[in-house]
Design a protein around this motif. Structure first.
Motif, PDB file in Angstrom:
ATOM      1  N   TYR A  61      11.683   5.035   3.061  1.00 42.47           N
ATOM      2  CA  TYR A  61      12.480   5.838   3.978  1.00 42.47           C
ATOM      3  C   TYR A  61      13.439   4.966   4.789  1.00 42.47           C
ATOM      4  O   TYR A  61      14.609   5.333   5.004  1.00 42.47           O
ATOM      5  CB  TYR A  61      11.567   6.617   4.923  1.00 42.47           C
ATOM      6  CG  TYR A  61      10.816   7.739   4.263  1.00 42.47           C
ATOM      7  CD1 TYR A  61      11.344   8.413   3.167  1.00 42.47           C
ATOM      8  CD2 TYR A  61       9.553   8.141   4.723  1.00 42.47           C
ATOM      9  CE1 TYR A  61      10.654   9.438   2.554  1.00 42.47           C
ATOM     10  CE2 TYR A  61       8.855   9.174   4.120  1.00 42.47           C
ATOM     11  CZ  TYR A  61       9.418   9.817   3.026  1.00 42.47           C
ATOM     12  OH  TYR A  61       8.727  10.835   2.416  1.00 42.47           O
ATOM     13  N   GLN A  78       5.844   4.005   1.210  1.00 46.86           N
ATOM     14  CA  GLN A  78       6.596   5.223   1.501  1.00 46.86           C
ATOM     15  C   GLN A  78       7.452   5.055   2.746  1.00 46.86           C
ATOM     16  O   GLN A  78       8.619   5.435   2.772  1.00 46.86           O
ATOM     17  CB  GLN A  78       5.623   6.393   1.673  1.00 46.86           C
ATOM     18  CG  GLN A  78       6.303   7.745   1.751  1.00 46.86           C
ATOM     19  CD  GLN A  78       5.287   8.883   1.790  1.00 46.86           C
ATOM     20  OE1 GLN A  78       4.098   8.652   2.020  1.00 46.86           O
ATOM     21  NE2 GLN A  78       5.753  10.098   1.562  1.00 46.86           N
ATOM     22  N   GLY A  79       6.890   4.420   3.792  1.00 48.84           N
ATOM     23  CA  GLY A  79       7.661   4.194   5.005  1.00 48.84           C
ATOM     24  C   GLY A  79       8.822   3.244   4.783  1.00 48.84           C
ATOM     25  O   GLY A  79       9.934   3.476   5.277  1.00 48.84           O
ATOM     26  N   PRO A 109       0.838  -1.209   0.000  1.00 53.39           N
ATOM     27  CA  PRO A 109       0.000   0.000   0.000  1.00 53.39           C
ATOM     28  C   PRO A 109       0.869   1.255   0.000  1.00 53.39           C
ATOM     29  O   PRO A 109       2.032   1.212   0.421  1.00 53.39           O
ATOM     30  CB  PRO A 109      -0.797  -0.127   1.304  1.00 53.39           C
ATOM     31  CG  PRO A 109      -0.758  -1.583   1.643  1.00 53.39           C
ATOM     32  CD  PRO A 109       0.544  -2.097   1.134  1.00 53.39           C
ATOM     33  N   ARG A 110       0.303   2.341  -0.445  1.00 54.37           N
ATOM     34  CA  ARG A 110       1.104   3.542  -0.673  1.00 54.37           C
ATOM     35  C   ARG A 110       1.805   4.025   0.598  1.00 54.37           C
ATOM     36  O   ARG A 110       2.993   4.338   0.575  1.00 54.37           O
ATOM     37  CB  ARG A 110       0.210   4.654  -1.234  1.00 54.37           C
ATOM     38  CG  ARG A 110       0.987   5.897  -1.611  1.00 54.37           C
ATOM     39  CD  ARG A 110       0.107   6.881  -2.364  1.00 54.37           C
ATOM     40  NE  ARG A 110       0.870   8.050  -2.774  1.00 54.37           N
ATOM     41  CZ  ARG A 110       0.343   9.067  -3.463  1.00 54.37           C
ATOM     42  NH1 ARG A 110      -0.940   9.024  -3.813  1.00 54.37           N
ATOM     43  NH2 ARG A 110       1.089  10.099  -3.800  1.00 54.37           N
ATOM     44  N   ARG A 111       1.066   4.063   1.722  1.00 51.66           N
ATOM     45  CA  ARG A 111       1.683   4.550   2.965  1.00 51.66           C
ATOM     46  C   ARG A 111       2.788   3.614   3.438  1.00 51.66           C
ATOM     47  O   ARG A 111       3.859   4.057   3.866  1.00 51.66           O
ATOM     48  CB  ARG A 111       0.615   4.693   4.041  1.00 51.66           C
ATOM     49  CG  ARG A 111      -0.359   5.844   3.792  1.00 51.66           C
ATOM     50  CD  ARG A 111      -1.302   6.016   4.974  1.00 51.66           C
ATOM     51  NE  ARG A 111      -2.208   7.145   4.770  1.00 51.66           N
ATOM     52  CZ  ARG A 111      -3.129   7.530   5.639  1.00 51.66           C
ATOM     53  NH1 ARG A 111      -3.259   6.846   6.795  1.00 51.66           N
ATOM     54  NH2 ARG A 111      -3.905   8.555   5.386  1.00 51.66           N
ATOM     55  N   LEU A 112       2.540   2.317   3.367  1.00 52.02           N
ATOM     56  CA  LEU A 112       3.560   1.357   3.769  1.00 52.02           C
ATOM     57  C   LEU A 112       4.768   1.420   2.854  1.00 52.02           C
ATOM     58  O   LEU A 112       5.913   1.353   3.311  1.00 52.02           O
ATOM     59  CB  LEU A 112       2.969  -0.062   3.770  1.00 52.02           C
ATOM     60  CG  LEU A 112       3.929  -1.202   4.134  1.00 52.02           C
ATOM     61  CD1 LEU A 112       4.483  -1.002   5.535  1.00 52.02           C
ATOM     62  CD2 LEU A 112       3.220  -2.542   4.010  1.00 52.02           C
TER      63      LEU A 112
END
Length: 314
Positions: free
Chosen positions: A112, A108-109, A103-106
């Motif tokens: 990082y 992105q994390g 998923p997009r949020r995962l």
């Protein structure tokens, strides 16, 4: 009656910003070539006395220079090869998960976190390898030796400390995974969306779409990322010097305490006390590493160019 305007002839006038940027880019490219040539010339000049040194003229030698450098060159390539063997599949899988599955949020994390891992100093990886990893994997080495000792790589007397060439390779793999992952992730994200949608429209599953559209597009990028990671592994110094128990022997056994050393770690450990012709010997080993690294990158570039030509022909 129609009139035609003759095409303008002459050189198009460039804007000052274009001229400045073009000159800066040219200067940066020339600077890289000049720096590389200067390093090569320095290594060659300083290495000439060391290449012909013997144990009578250099105290760190027990025989000829080539007898001294061969185990080091073998250990450098062997440890880097093992690290790449572990790092590339893991890095490609992580990059694929971030770019196409998470998923997009995962995603992105995770991106990082991967970027932060690339910024961790090598001495931290060395401390982790010697204090945490080596004691943890030593029982695994003993079990593999006891149950699969018939396999040549697992044979021999198991190290009681876990500070083996395979432990050093694991540390190197952890260090190069972030670099390979970051490059592969960006390559996978640039796969043409029309290719992916066309594969899915034809009834392909997500994995089949990745196999038919993403991997062919990113193959040259994967090779380039792998070679960049290999360059990091070949030149790594402190982590290997801290983890590896060196005996300067040529062996393929992974779990013994008698391991081949690596050129960068040997230079780092030996140079502070070197004097006279010993310094030239160490610089000569650096020249060997320079040649090996240059050859590996040249082969990688050749492979990438051949694949591009083959893809273009098809």
């Amino acid at each position: 009656m129609t009139t035609t305007t003759a095409p303008a002839t002459g050189k198009v006038k460039q804007r000052p910003g274009d001229r400045w940027f073009s000159g800066t880019a040219l200067g940066a490219g020339v600077m890289i070539l000049v720096t590389l040539a200067a390093v090569a010339i320095f290594l060659i000049i300083q290495s000439i006395p060391g290449l012909t040194a013997t144990n009578e003229t250099a105290s760190i030698l027990t025989g000829s220079f080539w007898e001294y450098v061969w185990p080091l060159a073998f250990g450098t390539v062997w440890a880097s090869f093992l690290a790449l063997l572990m790092a590339v599949p893991l890095a490609v899988a992580v990059a694929l998960f971030i770019s196409h599955y998470a998923p997009r949020r995962l995603a992105q994390g995770l991106g990082y976190i991967v970027d932060l891992l690339a910024a961790v100093p090598s001495v931290v990886f060395g401390l982790w390898g010697i204090l945490v990893l080596a004691p943890a994997v030593q029982p695994v080495y003993a079990w593999l030796n006891a149950n699969m000792g018939w396999f040549p790589l697992f044979s021999g007397t198991v190290s009681s400390t876990g500070r083996t060439i395979f432990t050093a390779a694991i540390v190197l793999a952890v260090m190069v995974v972030p670099i390979i992952t970051a490059i592969c992730r960006e390559i996978f994200l640039q796969t043409p969306v029309l290719h992916e949608e066309a594969a899915l429209a034809l009834g392909a599953t997500r994995w089949e779409m990745v196999r038919m559209a993403v991997f062919p597009f990113g193959r040259s990028g994967i090779v380039s990322a792998s070679m960049l990671g290999l360059g990091r592994a070949l030149g790594e110094t402190m982590a290997v010097a801290m983890v590896l128990s060196v005996a300067n022997v040529v062996t393929f056994q992974l779990f013994t305490s008698e391991n081949p050393g690596t050129i960068p770690a040997n230079i780092a450990l030996t140079f502070p006390e070197a004097y006279g012709l010993n310094i030239n010997v160490l610089i000569a080993t650096g020249l060997i590493l320079f040649i090996v690294t240059f050859a590996v990158n040249a082969i990688a570039r050749w492979i990438v160019s051949r694949r591009k030509e083959f893809s273009g022909a098809n």
